[in-house]
Scaffold this active site. Structure first.
Site, PDB file in Angstrom:
ATOM      1  N   GLY A  72       9.444   7.479  -0.637  1.00 28.48           N
ATOM      2  CA  GLY A  72       9.596   7.498  -2.095  1.00 28.48           C
ATOM      3  C   GLY A  72      10.740   6.654  -2.611  1.00 28.48           C
ATOM      4  N   GLU A  73      11.727   6.423  -1.787  1.00 28.53           N
ATOM      5  CA  GLU A  73      12.932   5.768  -2.298  1.00 28.53           C
ATOM      6  C   GLU A  73      13.216   4.403  -1.686  1.00 28.53           C
ATOM      7  OE1 GLU A  73      15.963   9.102  -3.292  1.00 28.53           O
ATOM      8  OE2 GLU A  73      14.572   9.936  -1.838  1.00 28.53           O
TER       9      GLU A  73
END
Ligand SMILES: Cc1cc2nc3c(=O)[nH]c(=O)nc-3n(C[C@H](O)[C@H](O)[C@H](O)COP(=O)(O)OP(=O)(O)OC[C@H]3O[C@@H](n4cnc5c(N)ncnc54)[C@H](O)[C@@H]3O)c2cc1C
Ligand code: SF4
Lengths: 334, 701
Positions: free
Chosen positions: B664-665
């Site tokens: 996600g990051e």
């Protein structure tokens, strides 16, 4: 949110009569894309809105002299798509398409676009002072955030810029604004509608209470067929201009400049017609050196603030590049 | 430690988002769309001063407005329990710590009435002089000892000063990043209603269990007395990781008025009290031999936080494991200012830190005349350079090599400022990405119904990432059943307790518990000879022991390499990213379809950070003045050119039953450096401050 009344105007005369009677508590409403935002922010607080977007000012008509009359209620989208505008005044279509977004342009009207208000971040925040919103309260932008504010024609009281793209092209074209007011009808040539802030920045324009914009007239201007609009902005779309230019160029057979029209956006409280540059250019060879000379003539009086000095070289580069491109096109055609 | 990595059929199959249709048709309901009967509306009143004391709050004029039910402020708010996060101690103190702080809330029958009345609440302040600008010379800067995620503020190995003095090549530079605001599409919102001493919250958040626990603490309730429901969340990027003050406010207003209360935070208010990424000032010093091998790495970062809370972004943590070097120093310092409290924003720490580090590495490559891809490969560590343990898997070099090949890096002429395409100066740049692979404990149940369907329950949340879909794939494989037969229920604190959708650990953490629950269910099924009794079968699993037993003998991170092509207008300084390629190595990819969206979403946010985003502090008034989406520029479609993300499959048995790392990051990590390095290659000028605005570049072209 403040309660307000809404009235759809049946005809221009009625709208003008109501507004004249009810001002300042009443305001005209075009597409509402600026006014309604300002109402939500508490910057504008009309008690009565008179919707003029349905008046029969929704046509684009050719005039006998070869010009064009554009109704004030014509949408920005319709105007940008008009074939005559695209062929004969390309800088106007380009300016419109460089502004806002498709959805906003569908709603926004010609009248409303001319009268949209500055995007200065203090003006839109009612928790802070601002001379334009609250005369006499001060101008925090002068020492605060002014990266995207004026370098030309500003005053001690206000350093805001006019945000419209369309108006820059209209000013370059030398359009006429048709106004009907309590005292009858009149025309205001552009530039001339918008005013410099001076000591009264609360007044963006020379319009008087009750004045209704009914149409904008484009004069026949053959050189406008060779024109362009270039907008410099932080984001590739959906952002107001940092600096923009509308320019038209006409060369003589010997490659010297016969005539030009140049206006800047993002530099001043008004869409800035670059008359000094136009004057300087006349008769000069169409070279980058001449264009730079013209730019310098126009920008000689620029008074940048602490954080917007970059607009001087930016405007200069923009003028040189845009005219060089127009000249190259005509060279190619010749 | 779970040594085997499952490799089912559902995992790895590109799968549409399960709730996609609901979302695009508007059927999916977000927090504020819940409308309990007789609901009232709340509007927040904020402080216009940045520092001072509330002298008095007078709500009488507001109370006289039609439809107004209550005005709550420090004058009449019930006492709340103090919790660790001071921001949640809302309306309890007269001290103003930042401009925009919540000072009152108005509750009325309609949103319009509440908002209108809010303007009539009279608050008198004793104003004091404020200090809101982060400045490296501020004498009040201090060493916080520890930083976020529990890391020590300082890590020192060897003798960097001696190593720098002897280095054949040196870089000593300061990089600056501005404050950034998360700006999820769905602003924070809560609908609160009480039934006796039981509180129900429809809320937009990254983890219902966490919100329940914190709110229960604030109101001194047992966790069972609070229920938090959040089936759909329209983005968060970290800003909804812990409840923000409006959640407390909604519950408090509902309790005082004995009405359900709806409270939506406005976009402008998000710039004051829902968190943001701190600005940073980073000094980087690198020393290397002529062969490009690093002998010293120094990364020192300064941050800001509010007077209310010591929140220190872990900016230089990634530097501790990226490259080999015998002498190393990484530090964090903090200035407490009269500003809003910063919070988490996508890849907190790595995002600003890797911008600094990866830009400095590029500067070293130029200094040494070594290709920046090659320079990174030469400094690849064999073991984690500070912990001395092996990596569970590390494929940075493979990402760099594959990316270079796909991007056409080979043909690159390193000379800056020599490529022109019409009005554009063109350049290319590279940077590495990294993000840790964490895991947190979770619980889950798996149920077999007599009709042959399965239901898996866990208090996870899908903040738009595709988390629900990923869990369904994991469950289907663990159950050895087709996807269509498995339903996953998330987004409700009444479900088995789970941690946050944050730190890129959601799928790894929840997937572990889900896998264990499903495996336990299969065992039960076996005991029943494969027949599900009429009442069904249910199994429960708690991953706490497995997570605690995680083998500390490994360093676990995902890696990536990003390659950017940038164009800078020679006349205007406008910069545009025409091409961006990211290659990632993040363990097993569960759902390639939503994973790709996560990668390119992160990269898009990275372009936005590089070129556009910045929250501008108003020195005079003390707030972020571009507090809306007209003033705070986020990349529009036209800002994004050719964008491509791909990955290298990793087989890593030291992670979790799925063998997955978070995705996600990592996509946002390194992007800004790749873009900045490309801008240097295009123009020959280093701009060491984000964003790469046209006025900064104009001066350079
Ligand atoms: C997000 C966003 C982005 C934008 N980006 C751009 C951009 O890049 N470039 C750009 O140029 N513009 C941009 N705009 C502004 C947009 O062009 C204006 O909002 C729009 O043109 C205003 O037209 P309207 O008809 O909606 O005016 P309204 O909002 O209805 O009215 C504006 C003002 O004009 C007055 N008025 C309206 N019609 C008349 C009339 N006939 N006679 C007298 N007074 C009248 C109203 O009383 C009001 O004071 C943007 C706006 C938004 C919201
Ligand atoms: S520049 Fe003008 S609009 Fe902006 S704060 Fe000053 S007075 Fe107000």
């Amino acid at each position: 949110m403040k309660p307000f009344e809404y009235e759809r105007a049946a005809d221009a005369a009625g709208a003008i009569a109501t507004l004249t009677r009810e001002a300042p508590r009443a305001m005209y409403l075009g597409g509402g894309t600026n006014l309604v935002d300002l109402m939500k922010l508490g910057v504008a607080a009309p008690e009565l809105l008179i919707d003029v977007s349905h008046l029969p000012h929704d046509r684009i008509e050719p005039l006998a002299d070869g010009g064009l009359r554009i109704g004030a209620a014509v949408s920005n989208s319709a105007l940008a798509a008009d074939r005559t505008v695209r062929a004969r005044y390309p800088m106007l279509a380009q300016a419109l398409l460089a502004g806002a977004s498709g959805q906003l342009r569908n709603l926004a009207t010609v009248g409303g676009n001319l009268l949209q208000r500055t995007r200065c971040s203090y003006f839109t925040d009612v928790s802070k002072p601002c001379n334009k919103r609250e005369p006499g309260s001060g101008c925090p932008a002068r020492d605060g955030d002014h990266r995207n504010l004026a370098i030309l024609g500003h005053s001690e009281a206000c350093v805001a810029t006019h945000p419209s793209d369309m108006a820059v092209a209209l000013v370059a074209i030398g359009s006429l604004v048709h106004v009907e007011g309590p005292g009858g009808a009149r025309t205001i040539p552009l530039p001339g509608l918008h005013r410099l802030p001076g000591a009264a920045p609360q007044r963006d324009t020379v319009l008087e209470p009750g004045d209704l914009i009914t149409a904008v007239e484009l004069p026949p201007l053959p050189l406008a067929a060779r024109s362009r609009y270039r907008k410099v902005r932080d984001r590739a779309s959906y952002a107001f201009a940092v600096t923009s230019i509308a320019a038209a160029l006409e060369l003589d057979d010997d490659g010297t400049v016969r005539d030009s029209r140049i206006a800047f956006g993002g530099l001043s409280h008004v869409p800035w017609r670059a008359l000094a540059a136009e004057e300087e250019l006349r008769g000069l060879p169409a070279t980058e050196a001449s264009f730079a000379r013209a730019a310098d003539a126009e920008l000689a009086h620029a008074q940048p603030l602490r954080d917007n000095g970059f607009k001087v070289p930016l405007a200069r580069n923009l003028l040189v590049r845009t005219l060089a491109e127009l000249a190259a096109e005509q060279g190619a055609r010749a | 430690m779970s040594a085997t990595v499952a490799g089912g059929r559902a995992i790895g199959t590109p799968t549409d988002r399960i709730e996609g249709r609901e979302k695009v048709t508007g059927a999916a309901r977000y927090a504020f769309e819940h409308a309990p009967e007789n609901a009232a509306y709340a509007w927040i009143v904020q402080s216009p001063v940045a520092k001072g004391e509330i002298h008095s709050v007078d709500g009488s004029a507001a109370l006289e407005r039609p439809g107004v039910i209550a005005v709550v402020s420090v004058e009449n708010a019930p006492r709340l329990a103090a919790v660790e996060e001071a921001e949640l101690h809302v309306l309890q103190s007269r001290t103003i710590s930042y401009r925009g702080q919540i000072v009152a809330v108005v509750v009325a029958d309609s949103l319009e009435a509440a908002r209108e009345a809010a303007a009539h609440v009279r608050v008198d302040y004793r104003e004091q002089e404020h200090h809101v600008l982060l400045d490296e010379h501020d004498p009040a800067i201090y060493d916080p000892g520890r930083v976020n995620a529990g890391y020590p503020a300082d890590s020192i190995l060897g003798d960097v000063d001696a190593a720098l003095a002897q280095a054949a090549a040196q870089v000593d530079v300061v990089y600056r990043t501005p404050a950034f605001h998360n700006n999820a599409m769905e602003p924070h919102a809560t609908v609160a209603s009480w039934d006796g001493d039981e509180l129900t919250l429809y809320d937009s958040n990254q983890g219902a269990s966490r919100v329940r626990d914190v709110i229960a603490d604030v109101f001194e309730l047992a966790p069972e007395q609070v229920r938090v429901i959040s089936p759909h969340v329209g983005g968060a990027f970290g800003s909804k990781g812990t409840p923000r003050p409006h959640v407390v406010l909604a519950a408090l207003a509902a309790r005082m008025t004995q009405r359900p209360v709806k409270l939506a935070v406005t976009r402008q208010q998000m710039f004051a009290f829902t968190g943001y990424r701190t600005p940073t000032i980073q000094r980087l010093r690198l020393g290397a031999g002529a062969d490009g091998r690093l002998t010293a790495i120094v990364h020192e970062a300064i941050h800001q936080s509010s007077r209310l809370r010591e929140f220190t972004e872990q900016t230089t943590i990634a530097t501790r494991q990226m490259y080999a070097a015998p002498n190393r120093r990484s530090t964090h310092r903090l200035a407490r200012l009269d500003v809003p409290t910063p919070s988490w924003m996508r890849a907190p720490g790595e995002t600003p830190g890797m911008y600094g580090l990866e830009s400095a590495i590029d500067e070293l490559a130029v200094e040494l005349g070594i290709d920046p891809v090659e320079l990174r490969i030469r400094n690849e560590p064999e073991l984690d350079p500070e912990r001395g343990v092996p990596f569970s898997s590390r494929n940075l070099v493979a990402c760099l090599r594959l990316g270079a090949e796909r991007f056409g890096w080979e043909e690159r002429d390193p000379t800056p400022a020599v490529r022109r395409d019409g009005r554009w100066l063109v350049g290319t740049g590279v940077a590495a990405s990294t993000y840790p692979a964490y895991r947190s404990p979770a619980t889950a149940t798996a149920r077999a119904n007599a009709d042959g369907t399965f239901v898996v329950r866990i208090a996870g949340s899908d903040i738009g990432t595709g988390g629900r879909t990923a869990l369904t794939l994991i469950a289907a494989d663990a159950l050895e059943r087709p996807l269509e037969r498995v339903r996953v229920e998330i987004g409700d604190s009444a479900l088995p307790r789970a941690g946050l959708a944050g730190g890129s650990m959601a799928t790894a953490s929840w997937g572990t518990a889900v896998t264990f629950a499903c495996r336990a269910l299969l065992e039960q099924l076996q005991e029943h000879d494969g027949t599900v009794p009429a009442e069904g079968l249910e199994a429960f699993a708690d991953s706490t022991d497995d997570v605690r037993a995680t083998d500390q003998g490994y360093s676990r991170h995902a890696y990536g390499a990003q390659f950017a092509e940038v164009r800078v207008d020679a006349d205007t300084g406008e910069a545009r990213v025409s091409r961006l390629l990211g290659i990632f190595a993040a363990g097993r990819i569960i759902n390639p379809k939503t994973a790709r969206s996560q990668f390119i979403g992160g990269m898009t946010m990275g372009i936005s950070m590089a070129l556009l985003e910045e929250s501008v502090m108003d020195r005079e008034f003390g707030d972020y003045l571009n507090h809306d989406l007209a003033g705070y520029h986020i990349a529009a479609h036209a800002d994004i050119g050719a964008l491509e993300a791909d990955w290298i499959e990793e087989d890593d048995a030291h992670l979790n039953p799925m063998g997955s790392k978070g995705i996600g990051e990592i996509g946002i990590v390194g992007t800004a450096a790749a873009v900045g390095n490309a801008v240097h290659h295009a123009t020959g000028v280093r701009v060491r401050e984000l964003p790469l605005r046209l006025d900064r570049l104009l001066a350079s072209t």
